[in-house]
Design an enzyme around this catalytic site. Structure first.
Site, PDB file in Angstrom:
ATOM      1  N   HIS A 164      24.130   2.184 -19.027  1.00 31.18           N
ATOM      2  CA  HIS A 164      25.327   1.819 -19.776  1.00 31.18           C
ATOM      3  C   HIS A 164      25.124   2.041 -21.269  1.00 31.18           C
ATOM      4  O   HIS A 164      25.609   3.018 -21.829  1.00 31.18           O
ATOM      5  CB  HIS A 164      25.680   0.346 -19.475  1.00 31.18           C
ATOM      6  CG  HIS A 164      26.873  -0.146 -20.232  1.00 31.18           C
ATOM      7  ND1 HIS A 164      26.929  -1.393 -20.802  1.00 31.18           N
ATOM      8  CD2 HIS A 164      28.038   0.454 -20.500  1.00 31.18           C
ATOM      9  CE1 HIS A 164      28.091  -1.544 -21.399  1.00 31.18           C
ATOM     10  NE2 HIS A 164      28.786  -0.435 -21.236  1.00 31.18           N
ATOM     11  N   CYS A 184      22.394  -7.284 -21.078  1.00 34.39           N
ATOM     12  CA  CYS A 184      23.295  -6.997 -22.199  1.00 34.39           C
ATOM     13  C   CYS A 184      24.744  -7.103 -21.774  1.00 34.39           C
ATOM     14  O   CYS A 184      25.530  -7.820 -22.376  1.00 34.39           O
ATOM     15  CB  CYS A 184      23.019  -5.612 -22.756  1.00 34.39           C
ATOM     16  SG  CYS A 184      21.391  -5.485 -23.496  1.00 34.39           S
ATOM     17  N   HIS A 185      25.132  -6.360 -20.718  1.00 36.73           N
ATOM     18  CA  HIS A 185      26.530  -6.367 -20.307  1.00 36.73           C
ATOM     19  C   HIS A 185      26.689  -6.626 -18.814  1.00 36.73           C
ATOM     20  O   HIS A 185      27.745  -6.373 -18.252  1.00 36.73           O
ATOM     21  CB  HIS A 185      27.204  -5.048 -20.678  1.00 36.73           C
ATOM     22  CG  HIS A 185      27.150  -4.777 -22.139  1.00 36.73           C
ATOM     23  ND1 HIS A 185      26.164  -4.004 -22.711  1.00 36.73           N
ATOM     24  CD2 HIS A 185      27.920  -5.198 -23.153  1.00 36.73           C
ATOM     25  CE1 HIS A 185      26.340  -3.964 -24.017  1.00 36.73           C
ATOM     26  NE2 HIS A 185      27.394  -4.681 -24.324  1.00 36.73           N
ATOM     27  N   GLY A 186      25.615  -7.086 -18.177  1.00 37.39           N
ATOM     28  CA  GLY A 186      25.734  -7.543 -16.804  1.00 37.39           C
ATOM     29  C   GLY A 186      25.881  -6.463 -15.760  1.00 37.39           C
ATOM     30  O   GLY A 186      26.758  -6.541 -14.899  1.00 37.39           O
TER      31      GLY A 186
END
Lengths: 333, 65, 238
Positions: free
Chosen positions: C183, C202-204
């Protein structure tokens, strides 16, 4: 055209012009006859010219006296003896390093120099294919330990060396090196032949130039050694190379000059590992460009030949004067 | 001689594209030949000095032991 | 000062005395024509531009002409010369361009570190190991039997980045991949997430036990570097 127009103007100017030129021509003749004035002015001319010359030469000499000469901060003895110029075989324009000598020199470095001097710009991998085989270099690398990257808890561990590691330094840092050597810092030897005046000659002379004892009258400070080639003559490094200090694997007799020669060639390699390839490439480039230059000269001449041998011929058409077409009344009258 | 040169001309030089191809092919061949030749001369001048000349002393030794 | 002026006057006077004959030659009509006739009679090269129109004699270049006769021979020769020059220039241009391109590739010290050799015997089953390779973390997972079965039984066709487990490993028990989230480049945490694999904090993004993206914003599976097993118990990455 020019000539003809000149002719015309000259003719139209006529006698006036001729008079003018003849008048200027006659004037110097008349003045040269008055001898008194001529003699005086000739003397003055000579005096002025010589005076100006003397002044110019003198001012240049004065300026050179002030600023033109070298200023030596040290006496020649303090600058160190100039090293003898040796005919290094590897420095000839078409010769590579003698890699057998490099191998011997590396042995000398490892057994003698490496106890004080680092060679920090040389990784083990660059020894491969120049001085050692892969297996030898790997084995040598694994003799030393290197820091790892921080592990999971941030500690730095030790691991055996790899080919990508650099040769280890004998001291942790400069301060440790100074502390171990009476305040003198043993320089890194990676680029030493480039970093010293005289290069190979200087290092060879320095290594072999230690006298048995300093000459009478020479002042050698405490803790220093006398070497005439070292600037200042007092060098912290003592004589290190003695006959048969190392044992060469190829049976070469390890005299001190042989060891110095080998280690100097090795140090030159470490400063210029690209030298073999550079010289070869240089010759190839010179060969190609010289042929290319000759060809381009030929092609230039070839291309210019028709332009330079071109003939431009102008044959004017037969001109009939317009007066011929007029009726001519004269004939009848 | 004129026969050879005219046939050379007709084969390689008559058409511009063919000549261009010939030039590039010649450049390729010339490079191989020049590199090989200069390497040979260089190795002859520096016989016994380069690593490849002394390598066999150190590579074969472990195999014998 | 008066002395200076007299000397300069004297100098000027002598100079004019010397120059005068030449000056006269330029202006006087008689001398002009005479000098032209002198040139045309003594010069070996007859220029058509001097003197009267009668001296228009065209120089001959016949001596320079090719004597062999026929134009093919010289033509082939000149084409050969031009072609050789072109070929050599092409060589030089190629070498120059190549040098610049090689200059852009990785340097020797980087290449020397490009391969990493890892001893696999030190990694027990069901354990993750993270090593540094070219400045990036590499995950090495010694997978258990159950994990291998789970990774292979997953219906991979319906995943976001469909890839079977067999394409992602060379030996099923060793999963080796770059530990960089696809990502935005964070480093995922091992043995975490909804699918028993990795989880990017960080963003799952959730990755499964084969490193495939299952949930979250990441678009692709974790990247698999080039590696090989030269012998049992050793892997070389790079």
């Amino acid at each position: 055209m020019l000539a003809r127009s000149a002719l015309r103007t000259a003719r139209s100017a006529g006698a006036a012009a001729r008079n003018a030129t003849s008048r200027t021509a006659t004037r110097p003749a008349s003045t040269s006859s008055s001898t008194a004035e001529e003699a005086a002015s000739a003397w003055k001319t000579t005096a002025l010219g010589s005076g100006a010359t003397v002044f110019a030469v003198g001012s240049v000499a004065w300026y050179y006296h002030l600023y033109g000469r070298n200023v030596d901060a040290m006496t020649p003895a303090e600058e160190g003896l100039h090293p003898t110029q040796y005919p290094w075989e590897h420095q000839k324009w078409f010769k590579t390093f003698d890699h057998q000598a490099l191998r011997r020199g590396f042995l000398v470095y490892r057994e003698v120099c490496a106890s004080c001097h680092s060679l920090s710009r040389i990784p083990y991998r660059s020894l491969v294919g120049n001085i050692m085989t892969v297996d030898e270099a790997k084995a040598l690398a694994e003799e030393n330990e290197y820091d790892t990257e921080p592990n999971d808890v941030g500690d730095i561990e030790k691991r055996p060396g790899k080919l990508s590691d650099y040769l280890p330094a004998p001291y942790k840092n400069d301060e440790a090196a100074r502390a171990a050597n009476n305040g003198a810092l043993p320089p890194d030897l990676s680029l030493i032949t480039k970093a010293r005046h005289g290069g190979c000659d200087y290092i060879f002379s320095l290594l072999t130039g230690y006298p048995e004892e300093p000459p009478a009258g020479a002042v050698v400070p405490e803790g220093l050694n006398f070497n005439p080639y070292f600037p200042g003559t007092g060098i912290a490094m003592a004589r290190v190379l003695y006959d048969d200090l190392v044992e060469y694997e190829d049976g070469t007799k390890a005299t001190s000059s042989q060891m110095a020669k080998d280690v100097v060639e090795f140090l030159n390699w470490s400063a210029e590992p690209e030298m073999d390839e550079r010289k070869k490439m240089g010759w190839k480039v010179l060969a190609v460009t010289s042929v290319l230059f000759a060809l381009s000269v030929w092609v230039k001449r070839y291309k210019w030949a028709p332009i330079k041998t071109r003939k431009i011929v102008y044959s004017p058409p037969k001109q009939k004067s317009i007066l011929d077409q007029l009726p001519k009344p004269d004939k009848k009258s | 001689m004129p026969g050879i040169s005219s046939s050379l001309y007709n084969i390689f030089l008559r058409r511009n594209t063919v000549m261009l191809g010939t030039v590039f092919a010649a450049a390729f061949g010339l490079q191989l030949a020049f590199d090989a030749g200069s390497d040979r001369i260089w190795d002859a001048i520096n016989k016994g000095r380069q690593w490849k000349d002394i390598k066999h002393r150190y590579v074969e030794a472990p195999e014998e032991e | 000062m008066p002395a200076l002026t007299t000397t300069t006057r004297a100098l000027a006077r002598t100079w004019t005395a010397h120059q005068l004959p030449a000056a006269r030659a330029c202006t006087a009509a008689v001398q002009q024509t005479r000098s032209v006739s002198e040139v045309s009679s003594t010069s070996s090269f007859d220029s058509p531009f001097k003197g009267s129109g009668s001296s228009t004699k065209i120089p001959s270049f016949a001596a320079y002409r090719n004597k062999s006769g026929g134009e093919t021979g010289p033509k082939v020769f000149s084409y050969f010369m031009v072609g050789t020059m072109g070929a050599l220039s092409a060589l030089g241009a190629k070498a120059t361009v190549q040098d610049f391109l090689v200059n852009m590739s990785a340097s020797a010290d980087v290449l020397a570190q490009a391969k990493v050799e890892i001893d696999l015997a030190a990694i027990p089953e069901g354990k993750n190991v993270i090593i540094k390779w070219r400045g990036k973390p590499v995950f090495i997972r010694h997978r258990t039997e159950d994990e291998i079965k789970e990774a292979e039984d997953t219906k991979w066709e319906s995943l976001r980045d469909p890839e079977p487990d067999s394409e992602r490993v060379k030996k099923p028990e060793w999963l080796i991949m770059l530990g960089v989230c696809t990502h935005l480049g964070c480093v995922p945490i091992g043995e975490a997430g909804d699918f028993g694999g990795w989880f990017c904090p960080c963003h799952g993004s959730h990755y499964d036990i084969s490193g495939r993206i299952r949930k979250g914003p990441a678009p692709l599976n974790l990247e698999v570097p080039a590696y090989e097993f030269p012998e049992d118990g050793k892997v070389i990455i790079g």
